[in-house]
Design a protein around this motif. Structure first.
Motif, PDB file in Angstrom:
ATOM      1  N   THR A 163       0.833  -1.187   0.000  1.00 30.09           N
ATOM      2  CA  THR A 163       0.000   0.000   0.000  1.00 30.09           C
ATOM      3  C   THR A 163       0.875   1.246   0.000  1.00 30.09           C
ATOM      4  N   GLU A 164       0.244   2.422  -0.063  1.00 25.35           N
ATOM      5  CA  GLU A 164       0.970   3.657  -0.344  1.00 25.35           C
ATOM      6  C   GLU A 164       0.377   4.814   0.444  1.00 25.35           C
ATOM      7  N   PRO A 183      -1.756   4.854   5.248  1.00 21.92           N
ATOM      8  CA  PRO A 183      -1.343   3.471   5.028  1.00 21.92           C
ATOM      9  C   PRO A 183      -1.215   2.654   6.304  1.00 21.92           C
ATOM     10  N   PHE A 184      -0.856   3.278   7.429  1.00 15.93           N
ATOM     11  CA  PHE A 184      -0.724   2.500   8.657  1.00 15.93           C
ATOM     12  C   PHE A 184      -2.087   2.070   9.198  1.00 15.93           C
ATOM     13  N   ALA A 238      -3.132  -1.836   9.654  1.00 12.78           N
ATOM     14  CA  ALA A 238      -3.685  -2.407  10.881  1.00 12.78           C
ATOM     15  C   ALA A 238      -4.919  -3.245  10.579  1.00 12.78           C
ATOM     16  N   ALA A 239      -5.775  -2.738   9.690  1.00 13.91           N
ATOM     17  CA  ALA A 239      -6.973  -3.488   9.331  1.00 13.91           C
ATOM     18  C   ALA A 239      -6.612  -4.788   8.618  1.00 13.91           C
ATOM     19  N   VAL A 281       3.423  -0.545  17.547  1.00 13.45           N
ATOM     20  CA  VAL A 281       2.155  -1.229  17.824  1.00 13.45           C
ATOM     21  C   VAL A 281       1.785  -2.152  16.661  1.00 13.45           C
ATOM     22  N   LEU A 282       1.939  -1.672  15.433  1.00 17.71           N
ATOM     23  CA  LEU A 282       1.645  -2.523  14.276  1.00 17.71           C
ATOM     24  C   LEU A 282       2.560  -3.738  14.234  1.00 17.71           C
ATOM     25  N   ASP A 283       3.814  -3.552  14.589  1.00 16.07           N
ATOM     26  CA  ASP A 283       4.758  -4.664  14.600  1.00 16.07           C
ATOM     27  C   ASP A 283       4.353  -5.693  15.656  1.00 16.07           C
TER      28      ASP A 283
END
Length: 323
Positions: free
Chosen positions: A44-45, A58-59, A63-64, A95-97
Motif C-alpha cells: 500500500t501507499e 497506510p498504517f 492495521a486493518a 504497535v503494528l509490529d
C-alpha cells in the motif's frame, strides 16, 4: 518461488463515501483471500489531498489488514516521512509490529509532491533534514531507552516485536537517499531498477563502516491484471489503468525515476508500453517474473472485475509457480 504482491491504493475517482466504504471493505476481504492462498505481500501507499481518493493513511489500512490475516506481510511503499511526527510514527509502527508479529515492512521516502507538504504546512525545502530527523528518531525510539529529542529527554514505549526494530528501508532514486540509508545502516529501496545507484549505496556502506542491503525492483516490474480475454479487458477497463498512469505522470518531474512511470496518453499507448499488463493466467505463469505485482482495484476498477483478477491469479497462476 517468486514474490507475489497484491497492491491497494484505493483510488476511486468520483466515488461516494458509501462506495468508498465498500471498496475499503472489499480490499480487506481480498487481503484475507490472498493470505489464505499464500500470496506473499499486500502493498500500500500514501498520498494526500488527491481528488481521486488515493489512500492517505497506510498504517491505518495496514492495521486493518493485519486484523484480517495471519501470515501475509504488509509493505508500506512508501510512507512520506517528513509529513509524520517522528515520535508518533515510532509508536504506531511499534504497535503494528506487535499486532502483526513482525509482518510490517516500511519504505520511508520523502515524496515528490510539494502540494502534500503545503497541505500539512511542512517546509518542502527542509524535507531532507526532516527525513534525517525522522529516521534517526525511529532508531533511537525503538530501543525503549531515553534519548534527547528537540532539546528534551523522551522515551517511547512499547518496544516493537521485531529485533532490533521493524523492517525499515530508505526509499528514493537519488544519491542523497542512498547516502542517508548507508549512513544509518538501513537497507535501501531504489524506486526503479537503478544498478548504478545500488553500487553507489554499497560504496557508501564501506565509507561509513555500516552494513546494509538493497531491495531493488527488477528491470521489468509491470503492474498485472489477470483476465481470460485480455483484449476485451483492455477495451472494457483500460481507462482505469490509464487514469492511474496519467495521475502518476502528472506528479513526476523529469528527474523522478520510478518503476511504474508511464508516458502513455491513450489506452492503446499504455497497452503497448508494458508498464501495466493484462495477461491470461497461462501468459502470467510463463513470464518468469521474480516479482508478480497484482493490482486488482487499479484506478477505480469495478469490484467484481478486481475479484475476477485476484481469483484467476490465486487459483490458476499460483499453483504453477509453486510447482
Amino acid at each position: 518461488m517468486p514474490v507475489t504482491v497484491v497492491r491497494f491504493n484505493l483510488v476511486a475517482p468520483g466515488a461516494t463515501p458509501a462506495e468508498l466504504g465498500a471498496r475499503y471493505r472489499a480490499a480487506l476481504e481480498m487481503a484475507a483471500y490472498a493470505d489464505r492462498h499464500g500470496i506473499t505481500t499486500v502493498q500500500t501507499e500514501e498520498h494526500h489531498g488527491v481528488a481521486n481518493n488515493w489512500l492517505p493513511s497506510p498504517f491505518a489500512f495496514a492495521a486493518a489488514v493485519f486484523g484480517a490475516t495471519s501470515r501475509i506481510a504488509v509493505t508500506v511503499s512508501a510512507v512520506i516521512g517528513p509529513l509524520h511526527d517522528p515520535l508518533r510514527m515510532a509508536e504506531e509502527m511499534a504497535v503494528l509490529d506487535l499486532l502483526s508479529g513482525g509482518r510490517l515492512v516500511t519504505v520511508a521516502g520523502i515524496g515528490y509532491r510539494p502540494e502534500e507538504y503545503a497541505l500539512f504546512d511542512v517546509d518542502w525545502k527542509r524535507r531532507g533534514k526532516l527525513q534525517d530527523e525522522l529516521l534517526e528518531t525511529l532508531l533511537k525510539a525503538w530501543t525503549g531507552e531515553e534519548f534527547e529529542y528537540r532539546g528534551r529527554t523522551v522515551r517511547v514505549t512499547p518496544r516493537p516485536f521485531t529485533e532490533p526494530h521493524p523492517l525499515l528501508l530508505v526509499g528514493g532514486s537519488s544519491k542523497a537517499a542512498a547516502r542517508r540509508a548507508a549512513r544509518l545502516g538501513l537497507p535501501f529501496f531504489p524506486s526503479a531498477h537503478l544498478p548504478e545507484l545500488e553500487a553507489y549505496y554499497m560504496e557508501r556502506l564501506v565509507e561509513y563502516g555500516t552494513e546494509g542491503w538493497t531491495m531493488m525492483p527488477t528491470a521489468e516490474t509491470p503492474l498485472l491484471h489477470i483476465a481470460e480475454d485480455p483484449g476485451r479487458a483492455w477495451a472494457t477497463y483500460g481507462e482505469h489503468f490509464l487514469h492511474e498512469a496519467r495521475t502518476y505522470a502528472s506528479w513526476q518531474s523529469g528527474d523522478i525515476r520510478s518503476a511504474v512511470k508511464s508516458a502513455a496518453t491513450t489506452v492503446d499507448e499504455l497497452r503497448a508500453e508494458g508498464v501495466y499488463r493484462i495477461l491470461t493466467p497461462e501468459e502470467c505463469g510463463e513470464q518468469g517474473f521474480d516479482n508478480l505485482v497484482l493490482h486488482p482495484l487499479v484506478g477505480g476498477m469495478p469490484l467484481e472485475e478486481g475479484w475476477r483478477s485476484l481469483r484467476l491469479f490465486a487459483e490458476r497462476v499460483l499453483p504453477g509457480l509453486e510447482g
